[in-house]
Each structure stands twice: as structure tokens, then as C-alpha cells.
Design a protein around this motif. Structure first.
Motif, mmCIF file in Angstrom:
data_model
loop_
_atom_site.group_PDB
_atom_site.id
_atom_site.type_symbol
_atom_site.label_atom_id
_atom_site.label_comp_id
_atom_site.label_asym_id
_atom_site.label_seq_id
_atom_site.Cartn_x
_atom_site.Cartn_y
_atom_site.Cartn_z
ATOM 1 N N TYR A 1 -63.335 -33.560 -2.613
ATOM 2 C CA TYR A 1 -63.301 -32.409 -1.718
ATOM 3 C C TYR A 1 -64.705 -31.825 -1.659
ATOM 4 O O TYR A 1 -65.617 -32.294 -2.348
ATOM 5 C CB TYR A 1 -62.289 -31.358 -2.190
ATOM 6 C CG TYR A 1 -62.677 -30.647 -3.474
ATOM 7 C CD1 TYR A 1 -63.331 -29.427 -3.445
ATOM 8 C CD2 TYR A 1 -62.389 -31.208 -4.716
ATOM 9 C CE1 TYR A 1 -63.694 -28.774 -4.623
ATOM 10 C CE2 TYR A 1 -62.744 -30.574 -5.889
ATOM 11 C CZ TYR A 1 -63.396 -29.358 -5.832
ATOM 12 O OH TYR A 1 -63.756 -28.727 -6.989
ATOM 13 N N SER A 2 -64.915 -30.801 -0.830
ATOM 14 C CA SER A 2 -66.239 -30.222 -0.668
ATOM 15 C C SER A 2 -66.427 -29.022 -1.603
ATOM 16 O O SER A 2 -65.783 -27.983 -1.418
ATOM 17 C CB SER A 2 -66.456 -29.777 0.793
ATOM 18 O OG SER A 2 -67.645 -29.046 0.920
ATOM 19 N N THR A 3 -67.304 -29.172 -2.571
ATOM 20 C CA THR A 3 -67.597 -28.037 -3.453
ATOM 21 C C THR A 3 -68.308 -26.934 -2.684
ATOM 22 O O THR A 3 -68.140 -25.750 -2.983
ATOM 23 C CB THR A 3 -68.467 -28.496 -4.639
ATOM 24 O OG1 THR A 3 -69.640 -29.158 -4.142
ATOM 25 C CG2 THR A 3 -67.690 -29.457 -5.535
ATOM 26 N N ALA A 4 -69.100 -27.322 -1.667
ATOM 27 C CA ALA A 4 -69.801 -26.327 -0.851
ATOM 28 C C ALA A 4 -68.813 -25.510 -0.030
ATOM 29 O O ALA A 4 -68.948 -24.284 0.079
ATOM 30 C CB ALA A 4 -70.806 -27.020 0.069
ATOM 31 N N GLU B 1 -66.825 -17.146 -1.495
ATOM 32 C CA GLU B 1 -67.750 -16.080 -1.102
ATOM 33 C C GLU B 1 -67.131 -15.133 -0.086
ATOM 34 O O GLU B 1 -67.461 -13.944 -0.047
ATOM 35 C CB GLU B 1 -69.031 -16.694 -0.551
ATOM 36 C CG GLU B 1 -69.898 -17.355 -1.615
ATOM 37 C CD GLU B 1 -71.082 -18.102 -1.026
ATOM 38 O OE1 GLU B 1 -71.170 -18.194 0.218
ATOM 39 O OE2 GLU B 1 -71.919 -18.603 -1.812
ATOM 40 N N GLN B 2 -66.247 -15.642 0.756
ATOM 41 C CA GLN B 2 -65.601 -14.804 1.759
ATOM 42 C C GLN B 2 -64.260 -14.251 1.281
ATOM 43 O O GLN B 2 -63.516 -13.661 2.055
ATOM 44 C CB GLN B 2 -65.431 -15.592 3.058
ATOM 45 C CG GLN B 2 -66.766 -16.049 3.639
ATOM 46 C CD GLN B 2 -66.648 -16.494 5.077
ATOM 47 O OE1 GLN B 2 -65.863 -15.957 5.851
ATOM 48 N NE2 GLN B 2 -67.450 -17.468 5.464
ATOM 49 N N GLY B 3 -63.976 -14.451 0.002
ATOM 50 C CA GLY B 3 -62.772 -13.876 -0.586
ATOM 51 C C GLY B 3 -61.492 -14.618 -0.260
ATOM 52 O O GLY B 3 -60.396 -14.132 -0.562
ATOM 53 N N LEU B 4 -61.604 -15.816 0.328
ATOM 54 C CA LEU B 4 -60.411 -16.531 0.776
ATOM 55 C C LEU B 4 -59.679 -17.236 -0.362
ATOM 56 O O LEU B 4 -58.480 -17.471 -0.267
ATOM 57 C CB LEU B 4 -60.792 -17.529 1.873
ATOM 58 C CG LEU B 4 -61.385 -16.873 3.130
ATOM 59 C CD1 LEU B 4 -61.873 -17.921 4.113
ATOM 60 C CD2 LEU B 4 -60.349 -15.964 3.791
ATOM 61 N N THR B 5 -60.383 -17.576 -1.434
ATOM 62 C CA THR B 5 -59.695 -18.152 -2.592
ATOM 63 C C THR B 5 -58.833 -17.095 -3.291
ATOM 64 O O THR B 5 -57.962 -17.431 -4.092
ATOM 65 C CB THR B 5 -60.697 -18.739 -3.604
ATOM 66 O OG1 THR B 5 -61.685 -17.749 -3.921
ATOM 67 C CG2 THR B 5 -61.383 -19.974 -3.040
ATOM 68 N N GLY B 6 -59.083 -15.827 -2.989
ATOM 69 C CA GLY B 6 -58.318 -14.749 -3.595
ATOM 70 C C GLY B 6 -57.198 -14.215 -2.725
ATOM 71 O O GLY B 6 -56.519 -13.254 -3.111
ATOM 72 N N VAL B 7 -56.957 -14.834 -1.569
ATOM 73 C CA VAL B 7 -55.910 -14.338 -0.665
ATOM 74 C C VAL B 7 -54.549 -14.237 -1.354
ATOM 75 O O VAL B 7 -53.869 -13.217 -1.246
ATOM 76 C CB VAL B 7 -55.829 -15.219 0.606
ATOM 77 C CG1 VAL B 7 -54.552 -14.917 1.400
ATOM 78 C CG2 VAL B 7 -57.046 -14.987 1.489
ATOM 79 N N PRO C 1 -58.736 -13.296 -12.514
ATOM 80 C CA PRO C 1 -59.991 -12.966 -11.812
ATOM 81 C C PRO C 1 -60.873 -14.188 -11.568
ATOM 82 O O PRO C 1 -61.541 -14.281 -10.520
ATOM 83 C CB PRO C 1 -60.663 -11.964 -12.757
ATOM 84 C CG PRO C 1 -59.538 -11.333 -13.505
ATOM 85 C CD PRO C 1 -58.549 -12.443 -13.706
ATOM 86 N N LEU C 2 -60.878 -15.130 -12.508
ATOM 87 C CA LEU C 2 -61.659 -16.357 -12.331
ATOM 88 C C LEU C 2 -61.046 -17.238 -11.254
ATOM 89 O O LEU C 2 -61.769 -17.919 -10.517
ATOM 90 C CB LEU C 2 -61.733 -17.120 -13.657
ATOM 91 C CG LEU C 2 -62.436 -16.410 -14.818
ATOM 92 C CD1 LEU C 2 -62.337 -17.240 -16.090
ATOM 93 C CD2 LEU C 2 -63.897 -16.144 -14.476
ATOM 94 N N VAL C 3 -59.727 -17.237 -11.147
ATOM 95 C CA VAL C 3 -59.062 -18.002 -10.089
ATOM 96 C C VAL C 3 -59.353 -17.370 -8.731
ATOM 97 O O VAL C 3 -59.667 -18.070 -7.765
ATOM 98 C CB VAL C 3 -57.536 -18.061 -10.342
ATOM 99 C CG1 VAL C 3 -56.826 -18.788 -9.204
ATOM 100 C CG2 VAL C 3 -57.240 -18.761 -11.668
ATOM 101 N N ALA C 4 -59.246 -16.057 -8.654
ATOM 102 C CA ALA C 4 -59.492 -15.362 -7.386
ATOM 103 C C ALA C 4 -60.907 -15.584 -6.880
ATOM 104 O O ALA C 4 -61.134 -15.711 -5.673
ATOM 105 C CB ALA C 4 -59.216 -13.869 -7.553
ATOM 106 N N SER C 5 -61.874 -15.648 -7.790
ATOM 107 C CA SER C 5 -63.272 -15.842 -7.399
ATOM 108 C C SER C 5 -63.626 -17.301 -7.142
ATOM 109 O O SER C 5 -64.745 -17.610 -6.740
ATOM 110 C CB SER C 5 -64.200 -15.286 -8.481
ATOM 111 O OG SER C 5 -64.088 -16.051 -9.684
ATOM 112 N N GLY C 6 -62.687 -18.195 -7.394
ATOM 113 C CA GLY C 6 -62.933 -19.608 -7.176
ATOM 114 C C GLY C 6 -63.646 -20.306 -8.321
ATOM 115 O O GLY C 6 -63.934 -21.507 -8.230
ATOM 116 N N GLU C 7 -63.911 -19.587 -9.400
ATOM 117 C CA GLU C 7 -64.618 -20.183 -10.541
ATOM 118 C C GLU C 7 -63.732 -21.112 -11.350
ATOM 119 O O GLU C 7 -64.233 -22.003 -12.039
ATOM 120 C CB GLU C 7 -65.159 -19.078 -11.457
ATOM 121 C CG GLU C 7 -66.184 -18.166 -10.796
ATOM 122 C CD GLU C 7 -66.559 -17.008 -11.698
ATOM 123 O OE1 GLU C 7 -67.134 -17.277 -12.777
ATOM 124 O OE2 GLU C 7 -66.264 -15.845 -11.341
#
Length: 380
Positions: free
Chosen positions: A39-42, A49-55, A112-118
Motif C-alpha cells: 500500500y502507499s505509506t505516503a 495529516e488530514q485527520g482521516l485515519t481518526g474518523v 491516540p496512536l491509531v487515530a494519528s495513523g502512527e
């Protein structure tokens, strides 16, 4: 019922649509599929960065606090772009389990780490011959003091190849097939005794098989009450299935558009083949199935976060059955209307068709959902 999106939901949909359209072309998707990560890490970083992993994550842990409708909007656009990132597996399914079962310390540390995508999660719940049944768990966990030791195998853990933390179901009591006695554990994929065999799935996303050999899990790695998590597993799988319906809908819409464009441009006997009445009838049938799938996706999204009940489960099973049937029909008809070009690796439609067929088997196939609907109907 008001089917209009709120201003916030419309902004979310527009943002996702632009992001996928501008940064996830089919050519890029093929490059991501061939990469080591799969998949694309970028692109994952852009989502973060746009908060979408935290939806799907609660606001208390840095997320958007989205529900079924927001998950629908998220997955529909990702489905339209055939995106390979493990949003469904990690942010919706596994994170949903953690939000419902985790204690205060676990949620404050991980979410919080999941929401931030980390940090990415994956739910390892299925085993060989389990056939979509969450209660057929042979993997065992034995307790010694405050430590648990897990042994067994897990099969086709979607998103597990890239996960930083695994949620593994194991039996702490009872026999295989009993809904009681199933527990859920947090397992680090690099822990001693864990073997992770990763591979690409035929439709793009990556999965893995797990071999667990006396894997040690401390008291802080137990989610929920030991032996009493089956109903939560079932509830969260239904939420994930509702989101999978939205992903299928996005892919169906794109397959329909590609087919319509092809009929308008492909020439035969001096005119576009879209003028042939027989092909127009087949497109009308596809459109009818697409409209039905759209309605049922909206129903599934509106019910996904309702409290557990037989009525909720029955309607979600009906939604999943109808959307699964529509996905297979549209995939097959789109291939037939394209002819040979529809099967070529270099053309996006072939990959939409494969994804739709595989989504019709993800989290339960057509027969599984129809049987569940029938069983719940008898129970009522």
C-alpha cells in the motif's frame, strides 16, 4: 427520514473525493500493489495529516468521533479508488473492538496512536475451516499467574501484514464452537513465538497467516472479560460489514461509470454499441441493482452504531446479502459488456471486478448472511 448530509459530512466526503482523485490514480495503485508494503505509506500519511485515519475514533482519543454514516463516506470513496490502505481492518474493525472492550489505560495508550495513523491494528479472528464463524475458535490460551500463553493458528488476517498490534481471539474455556469461553488478546507481531506469513490477496490488499507458539501476554494485554467477548466480536464485525458495504458501493459505482463510458465510445457497425437495445437493457438492470445497493448501504450505515439487538442484526444481514448479490451481478455484467478488454490487468475494471467478488466473501458470504437473516427471522 432525512437523507441529506450535514455540512460537516459533506465536507468530509468532498475532501476524501479530492484526495483519492488527485493522489490515487489507477497507475499509482498498481505501483503501490507491487511495493514491499503493499500500500502507499505516503497516502496513509496524507490520510493521517488530514485527520482521516481518526474518523472512526472517539474524540476523547484524538479522533473525529464518526459513526456509521461517516464510516460509509470514508469507505465509499476509498472503494471508488481501489485504495489498498488497511482503513477498514485497522481503523474501523480492530479499533472498534478496542474502543468497546479496552479499559481506560489501554484506550488512552493505544487509540491516540491509531487515530494519528502512527499505529495500525488488525483483528485475527478467523481460523482454517471456521467458515466465517467467530465462535469456531481452536486457538487456546492458558493462564499461569498473571500471564497468558497463546498457542494456535489464525488464517487470512486482512491487514495483519502491516499491523503494529494484533487483536487475537483465543479460547480460555469451553470447546470449539461454543460462543462462551472466547477471549481477546493484544499481541505484538514481533513477540517471541509469533510467526507471521504475509502474502498479497488476489484483489489487492495484503493479509497474513499467524502461527502462535506459547506466546506470552501479560494482564495488560487482555481485552474485556476473559471468556465473555463473543457478543462484542459479533457486534463489531457487523459494524465492519456495514463499512464494507460502502466500499463495495464505491467500487460498483466506478465499475458502472467505466462500463457506461465504454458503451458510449466503443464503435461497431458504424455506431456506439451503447445504441444497441439489448445492451441498454443490461445497463438498466445494472442501474437497478446499483440503486438497491445504495439504499441498503444507507440502511446499514444508519444501523451500524445502534445498540445490539436481533432487529439490528437482521437488517444488517439483509443489507449485506443484497449488496453482496448486487456487487457480484455488477462485476459480472460489466465484464460481459466490455468483452475481453474487461479482463486485462492494465484496465481498472478488471480490478474493480476482482475486488467486488472478494468483498462478497469478506466478513461472510451471500449464503452466510441469508442464513443469519433467516435464523433471526425465525427467532422473532
Amino acid at each position: 427520514m432525512d437523507f441529506n448530509l450535514t455540512e460537516e459530512q459533506q465536507m468530509l466526503q468532498d475532501m476524501l473525493s479530492r484526495l483519492v482523485r488527485d493522489h490515487y490514480s489507477f497507475e499509482k495503485r498498481m505501483s503501490h500493489y507491487a511495493s514491499q508494503e503493499g500500500y502507499s505509506t505516503a497516502f496513509w500519511q496524507q490520510l493521517a495529516e488530514q485527520g482521516l485515519t481518526g474518523v472512526p475514533i472517539d474524540e476523547a482519543y484524538g479522533g473525529f468521533g464518526g459513526g456509521g454514516v461517516e464510516n460509509m463516506l470514508l469507505m465509499k470513496e476509498l472503494g471508488r479508488g481501489l485504495c489498498l490502505e488497511p482503513v477498514l481492518a485497522s481503523q474501523i474493525f480492530a479499533a472498534g473492538l478496542l474502543q468497546q472492550l479496552g479499559n481506560k489505560e489501554q484506550k488512552e495508550k493505544i487509540l491516540p496512536l491509531v487515530a494519528s495513523g502512527e499505529l495500525k491494528l488488525a483483528a485475527a479472528l478467523t481460523e482454517t475451516n471456521s467458515h466465517y464463524s467467530l465462535q469456531h475458535v481452536a486457538c487456546r490460551a492458558r493462564q499461569q499467574g498473571d500471564t497468558w500463553f497463546l498457542s494456535g493458528q489464525k488464517s487470512v488476517v486482512v491487514g495483519g501484514a502491516s499491523a503494529d498490534l494484533l487483536l487475537v481471539s483465543a479460547r480460555t474455556a469451553g470447546e470449539q464452537g461454543d460462543p462462551e469461553g472466547i477471549s481477546l488478546f493484544l499481541v505484538e507481531p514481533w513477540a517471541k513465538g509469533v510467526t507471521r506469513n504475509a502474502y498479497p490477496c488476489i484483489d489487492g490488499p495484503r493479509a497474513c497467516d499467524l502461527l502462535l507458539d506459547e506466546v506470552m501476554v501479560g494482564r495488560g494485554g487482555v481485552l474485556g472479560k476473559p471468556g465473555q467477548v463473543f457478543t462484542t466480536l459479533q457486534y463489531q464485525q457487523e459494524r465492519a460489514a456495514a463499512a464494507a458495504c460502502a466500499e463495495a458501493l464505491g467500487s460498483m459505482e466506478e465499475a458502472f461509470t467505466l462500463t457506461l463510458d465504454y458503451l458510449k465510445t466503443r464503435q461497431q457497425f458504424g455506431q456506439p454499441i451503447g445504441k444497441f437495445q439489448a445492451l441498454q437493457h443490461r445497463m438498466a438492470d445494472m442501474r437497478g441493482e446499483l440503486e438497491l445497493a445504495t439504499s441498503m448501504t444507507l440502511l446499514a450505515a444508519s444501523l451500524a452504531d445502534h445498540p445490539p439487538s436481533d432487529e439490528r442484526s437482521r437488517k444488517l444481514a439483509a443489507s449485506r446479502f443484497i449488496i453482496t448479490r448486487a456487487a457480484r451481478f455488477i462485476a459480472e455484467q460489466a465484464i460481459q459488456l466490455h468483452g475481453g478488454i474487461g479482463m486485462t490487468w492494465e484496465y481498472a475494471l478488471a480490478h474493480h471486478a476482482k475486488r467486488l467478488v472478494m468483498l462478497s466473501h469478506h466478513l461472510g458470504d451471500e449464503d452466510t448472511h441469508l442464513q443469519r437473516f433467516a435464523d433471526l427471522l425465525k427467532a422473532s
